[in-house]
Design an enzyme around this catalytic site. Structure first.
Site, PDB file in Angstrom:
ATOM      1  N   GLU A 164      10.001   1.388  10.616  1.00  0.00           N
ATOM      2  CA  GLU A 164      11.095   2.427  10.498  1.00  0.00           C
ATOM      3  C   GLU A 164      10.173   4.079  10.546  1.00  0.00           C
ATOM      4  O   GLU A 164       9.429   4.084   9.516  1.00  0.00           O
ATOM      5  CB  GLU A 164      11.743   1.967   9.135  1.00  0.00           C
ATOM      6  CG  GLU A 164      13.191   2.784   8.839  1.00  0.00           C
ATOM      7  CD  GLU A 164      12.843   4.135   8.356  1.00  0.00           C
ATOM      8  OE1 GLU A 164      12.699   5.248   9.058  1.00  0.00           O
ATOM      9  OE2 GLU A 164      13.001   4.425   7.133  1.00  0.00           O
ATOM     10  N   CYS A 178      13.315  11.124   6.573  1.00  0.00           N
ATOM     11  CA  CYS A 178      13.202  10.521   8.014  1.00  0.00           C
ATOM     12  C   CYS A 178      14.524  10.646   8.593  1.00  0.00           C
ATOM     13  O   CYS A 178      14.732  10.893   9.845  1.00  0.00           O
ATOM     14  CB  CYS A 178      12.809   9.128   8.102  1.00  0.00           C
ATOM     15  SG  CYS A 178      13.779   7.942   7.163  1.00  0.00           S
ATOM     16  N   LYS A 202       0.827  -1.161  -0.035  1.00  0.00           N
ATOM     17  CA  LYS A 202       0.131   0.138  -0.023  1.00  0.00           C
ATOM     18  C   LYS A 202       0.620   1.117   0.178  1.00  0.00           C
ATOM     19  O   LYS A 202       1.403   1.732   0.959  1.00  0.00           O
ATOM     20  CB  LYS A 202      -0.990   0.078   1.328  1.00  0.00           C
ATOM     21  CG  LYS A 202      -2.236   1.100   1.127  1.00  0.00           C
ATOM     22  CD  LYS A 202      -2.781   1.380   2.312  1.00  0.00           C
ATOM     23  CE  LYS A 202      -1.990   2.820   2.849  1.00  0.00           C
ATOM     24  NZ  LYS A 202      -2.031   3.999   2.118  1.00  0.00           N
ATOM     25  N   GLU A 214       9.962  16.261  15.091  1.00  0.00           N
ATOM     26  CA  GLU A 214      10.191  16.210  13.452  1.00  0.00           C
ATOM     27  C   GLU A 214       9.384  17.223  12.662  1.00  0.00           C
ATOM     28  O   GLU A 214       8.055  17.363  12.754  1.00  0.00           O
ATOM     29  CB  GLU A 214       9.832  14.833  13.075  1.00  0.00           C
ATOM     30  CG  GLU A 214      10.373  14.624  11.498  1.00  0.00           C
ATOM     31  CD  GLU A 214      10.375  12.921  11.253  1.00  0.00           C
ATOM     32  OE1 GLU A 214      11.179  12.526  10.546  1.00  0.00           O
ATOM     33  OE2 GLU A 214       9.439  12.604  11.533  1.00  0.00           O
TER      34      GLU A 214
END
Length: 490
Positions: A252, A286, A177, A384
């Site tokens: 992750e 990331c 997906k 973040e």
């Protein structure tokens, strides 16, 4: 313009979704529609998982000679390389990433993943254990089953290849997906897999929102493991969903990468490394180096040089190969980055670099931004941003640098800059991150595993031994060689 499949790929067929809902894929740089994609609902998810389960349980894939599986992966890698220009332009149009990056790195990296794992299937091995003289004890590794692979929008083709290559090499089947924001190159990859001869049901690609298609996928009883890359909040939700059926989870997640610069660091390399680390793809990575920790003796010189270098970057049309920077992937994400910048200013961080930030809610172009005099407890230093925002902090001692670097809920990656190898390795041992780059050695390689500390996830992404461990089941077989009769009466 490349031709894109607009249907889902399930059981070797291109199918419409059962839902009447569709999603318009839009070019964030021009606001022009690119494609109209059918969205999956729970019934479509069930079809995809059922197809993958049938291909695993009844099909040839897991029983296929490893060399044959490898040949198909190698053929797919070759087709990706042959289609590089179309795939690169697709991701550039879809998420606003400069063509120099998608063509120069993203697509070649995806091909490398597939090619590298093409050599793994016939090398997955178990062990033989010592024991009693009258038995032989063996460990076998076998394909795990059906894997749900869920990937984000920032590296569409690369992320798909990172998931598919080891999953398929280990003999599993997969339901992929991609993000609803950027499914186009994943669908093209499925088309290439179909062309090179992957059996029906081995690769299935659905598209839909996380709330509907994603939730149905991870809760489906036919799934054996969930492999996810994305936000840590979503990762926590997946862990909760995985309780049903005791599914395995490989996560992750996000990062807040520190770049620690010691007084003996090679500044020319540092400048280039910091600029690339935070402004490549406008920080939508990331492992983006969003925290710069510099020794106070070097602060002024290094910051001046970084600002000058950042000001030389060209930002504009992502399809122009002369552009270093494109735009953010969606207006919603651009608004999020804008809010983080405003918050940093309100908390007292000093903005030392910023271009014009548009008030247009549909304008996705966001300039490189640098904040100095950032305190480690400010939100911009802890949370973040996933945008082109660099936070600069200073330290006096090695111990202070380590403390500030580790003062984060995330631990995906850390950068160290020093020509003192002993110190660099000493600090690397102390930093709480799953991947450490010393003097710019942080390239993504198929054979090097990626780990996460703290909220950056757990499990190993990539690596060969690690992939076999993560994506295979193991069983022990104890074979008795004894010839004596049983002591129990017959």
């Amino acid at each position: 313009m490349p031709a894109w499949p607009e249907k889902m790929f399930i059981d070797g067929k291109w199918v419409d979704g059962h839902s009447s809902t569709s999603w318009t894929i839009t070019n964030p740089a021009t606001r022009e529609p690119l494609a109209e994609i059918a969205m999956a609902d729970a019934s479509d998810v069930d079809l995809a998982v059922t197809a993958a389960r049938r291909a695993f349980d009844e099909g040839e894939w897991r029983r296929m000679d490893g060399l044959e599986r490898g040949r198909l992966l190698f053929k797919l890698a070759e087709r990706v390389r042959e289609s590089a220009e179309d795939l690169a332009m697709t991701d550039t149009l879809n998420i606003g990433k400069p063509i120099r990056d998608t063509l120069g790195f993203d697509i070649p990296c995806g091909a490398d993943m597939l090619e590298s794992y093409a050599g793994l299937p016939d090398k997955i091995a178990g062990h033989s254990y010592g024991g009693l003289a009258d038995n032989v004890t063996m460990q076998f590794r076998e394909p795990m089953g059906v894997i749900a692979a869920i990937v984000p929008w920032n590296y569409p083709l690369t992320n798909a290849a990172i998931k598919l290559a080891p999953i398929l090499a280990c003999g599993n089947t997969v339901v992929l997906k991609p993000s609803e924001v950027s499914p186009l190159s994943a669908l093209m990859l499925a088309k290439l897999a179909e062309e090179v001869g992957f059996p029906p049901g081995v690769i299935n690609v659905i598209h839909g929102t996380g709330a509907e298609a994603g939730a149905a996928l991870v809760k489906h009883p036919g799934i054996n493991k969930i492999a996810f890359t994305g936000r840590h909040e979503t990762g926590a939700q997946l862990m909760e969903a995985a309780k049903e059926g005791m599914k395995g989870v490989l996560l992750e997640l996000g990062g807040k990468t520190p770049s620690v610069v010691f007084p003996d660091a090679p500044l020319d390399h540092v400048v280039n490394g910091v600029i690339t680390g935070i402004f490549c793809h406008l920080g939508q990575i990331c492992v983006a180096g969003s925290r710069l920790l510099v020794h106070e003796s070097q602060h002024d010189e290094l910051l001046e040089r970084i600002i000058a270098k950042a000001q030389s970057l060209r930002q504009g049309d992502p399809t122009d190969p002369e552009m270093h920077l494109g735009c953010l992937a969606t207006p919603t994400h651009c608004d999020f980055v804008r809010s983080r910048v405003e918050q940093a200013k309100q908390e007292g961080a000093r903005m030392v670099l910023s271009g014009e930030i548009s008030d247009d809610p549909l304008d996705c172009f966001f300039p490189p931004t640098i904040f100095d005099q950032v305190s480690p407890d400010m939100a911009v230093a802890k949370e973040e941003v996933f945008g082109p925002v660099l936070s600069v902090m200073t330290f006096k001692t090695e111990e202070e640098a380590i403390r500030i670097a580790n003062d984060s809920d995330f631990g995906l990656m850390a950068n160290i800059w020093s020509t003192d190898g002993t110190r660099a390795l000493r600090v690397a041992r102390e930093l709480q991150a799953g991947r450490i780059s010393i003097n710019g050695g942080g390239y993504l390689r198929p054979n090097v595993p990626i780990y996460g500390y703290k909220k950056s996830g757990f499990g190993a992404e990539l690596g060969f031994i690690e992939a076999a461990h993560e994506l295979c089941n193991s069983k022990s077989v104890i074979y008795s060689l004894a010839t004596e009769k049983s002591p129990w009466p017959e």
